[in-house]
Design a protein around this motif. Structure first.
Motif, short mmCIF file in Angstrom:
data_model
loop_
_atom_site.label_atom_id
_atom_site.label_comp_id
_atom_site.label_asym_id
_atom_site.label_seq_id
_atom_site.Cartn_x
_atom_site.Cartn_y
_atom_site.Cartn_z
N HIS A 1 0.82 -1.22 0.00
CA HIS A 1 0.00 0.00 0.00
C HIS A 1 0.85 1.27 0.00
O HIS A 1 0.51 2.26 -0.63
N GLN A 2 1.98 1.20 0.70
CA GLN A 2 2.89 2.36 0.70
C GLN A 2 3.45 2.60 -0.69
O GLN A 2 3.61 3.73 -1.13
N HIS A 3 3.76 1.49 -1.38
CA HIS A 3 4.25 1.64 -2.75
C HIS A 3 3.18 2.29 -3.63
O HIS A 3 3.47 3.19 -4.41
N LYS A 4 1.96 1.83 -3.47
CA LYS A 4 0.86 2.41 -4.25
C LYS A 4 0.74 3.92 -3.95
O LYS A 4 0.65 4.73 -4.88
N ALA A 5 0.76 4.26 -2.66
CA ALA A 5 0.63 5.67 -2.27
C ALA A 5 1.77 6.51 -2.86
O ALA A 5 1.54 7.62 -3.37
N TYR A 6 2.98 5.95 -2.81
CA TYR A 6 4.14 6.66 -3.37
C TYR A 6 3.96 6.91 -4.86
O TYR A 6 4.23 8.00 -5.37
#
Lengths: 313, 313
Positions: free
Chosen positions: A238-243
């Motif tokens: 999810h952090q990768h998606k947000a980034y």
């Protein structure tokens, strides 16, 4: 009721039927996909790869369960380009069947290289679209092996998860080197085993070499069989998606993926154009004979075929 | 002296230079190959594949040494489509360098997926031609992993050797299923390990399923590290060759291989035609954007690109 309508109503059996159609190269299947294509694009697609024995399917199953607890619907496509079997018959599926497939919010499908024309990457992309249209929140595309085709398949996802394990020997080191670039998130599975920290350190060291300052792939320690570290791994995805979204990379990656898909489809189309017309294929056979007999080199044969076939680009 | 002449005089350095040229997609390299192509076709090409950890490179090295004792010249191409490194840098090569490469009758080369356009299969075929023209009696094409690309590469050989080992876990079973068709000769390496006989039995059982009566692939037990069973393995390869020749299959297989090579080259050529012309690539980018934005489906995008580019087959 027709497949289109049923698919839009989240009918898993309609999805299964449509995937079988596209897998068989049935034009009707692609026709349906064309019509419904505007309904796709909402699912988040996660590629899962790593060496054999890394525990990819166990880890994927645990992620599926964790996402189900959050109320998400999830699909899994297990891709094995080296297998001639399709439609649910690959290894470990029986376990999955009894366990996850009873859940109406989960869809699992295996895909192999059924057609002699290859096209596994094309069929996988099509299957992702089907499950996306069906309304899956998350789609996992998991490979059985690691090779160029597998890499091509998983890198065309929104986030690529690379699963490693300690102690798989030297060949694995060679694999690691080549796949570093495509991993957005790394997991060291079986993290309770000897050497797990070393494996994580090695991955970190290789990531240090990457000069491209931007997203730094996190390396997560997990023990899939004990459900250990799964939530943290999903959080990293999810952090990768947000980034990606924050840095306007999400859309541009999807454009890149679409570009390579269209290119692949063009190449497939041209191959079929040649092989599906017996006259063209006979001409190719005649050239191949001369190439095997060393009367004609293969590069000149290509020139001749392109001329014969009036390919004008 | 020019490369052409030196290559015909069995000069290894000329071969190395020419392989680098074709690997880099240098048109001069392909020009030379076209000229010298009639001098190829004499080498016997053996594909070696199997799962990571099966001991492919150790076993290949032992076969090389055995063939050297028979006075044959031998080349080895180690292919790793997942590696961005080329030109001799993959794992285990240092060991080989000191051991085999001192022998003037041996040539060893690693190849990886250097170009972003893929083309590893094209480059490998070209390298085989170079070493064939150089006068190698035998050429081993050995893969690091197992995936579709690796299978495509090794199956385009005269004999394909599939190396298995006992106890590699369940994922390997799945790999086995898919690669059965391409194995002409099977070796169970590390035959002193527990489960070796079971592995051999499993291979035999899978071979029983093959309805195609003809060549029955032998399954040989070997212990590469102890030089055990190597001569018998080479003998099995020779038996396969003899069978092919007796049954007029040798030439037809080479024609089939030439056909798939020409087809691959055509697809590569078309991809390059599109990507190497910025105007064409911009058009493709524009379509990809619309595909990613769900305004256009990828299958219709293919139609449009083909129309734009006047591909008339």
């Amino acid at each position: 009721m027709d497949i289109e309508k049923r698919l839009l109503e989240h009918d898993k059996r309609a999805a299964a039927r449509l995937i079988t159609k596209v897998e068989n190269g049935d034009p009707e299947g692609y026709k349906i996909l064309q019509t419904l294509y505007p309904n796709s694009g909402k699912a988040y697609v996660i590629g899962v790869t790593g060496p054999p024995g890394a525990g990819k399917s166990t880890l994927t199953d645990k992620m599926v369960k964790a996402l189900r607890k959050q109320g998400k619907t999830v699909s899994v496509i297990a891709v094995d380009p080296t297998s001639p079997f399709t439609g649910g018959a690959i290894l470990g599926d029986r376990v999955r069947m009894t366990d996850l497939s009873m859940d109406p919010g989960v869809f699992i499908r295996s895909m192999g290289a059924r057609g002699h024309l290859g096209g596994i990457s094309e069929a996988t992309s099509a299957a992702v679209k089907v499950l996306d249209i069906m309304g899956s929140d998350y789609i996992f595309v998991e490979t059985v092996g690691v090779g160029q085709s597998e890499i091509d398949i998983v890198k065309n996802c929104d986030t690529t998860l690379m699963i490693m394990v300690p102690g798989l020997g030297d060949d694995i080191q060679a694999i690691k080197a080549g796949v570093m670039e495509i991993g957005d998130v790394f997991a060291v599975n079986k993290a309770d085993r000897d050497g797990a920290k070393r494996t994580a350190r090695e991955i970190q060291m290789m990531l240090d070499f990457n000069k491209d300052k931007g997203w730094r792939p996190p390396v997560k320690m997990v023990i899939a069989t004990e459900n250990n570290g799964i939530d943290e791994l999903i959080e990293a995805i999810h952090q990768h998606k947000a980034y990606m979204i924050e840095n306007n990379l999400f859309e541009s990656r999807r454009v890149e993926n679409a570009k390579s898909e269209v290119l692949e489809l063009i190449k497939e189309r041209i191959e079929r154009m040649i092989l599906d017309q017996s006259q063209k294929e006979e001409a190719l056979d005649a050239y191949a004979k001369r190439v095997a007999g060393r009367e004609l080199d293969p590069y000149s044969a290509v020139d001749k075929v392109m001329m014969d076939m009036k390919v004008k680009i």
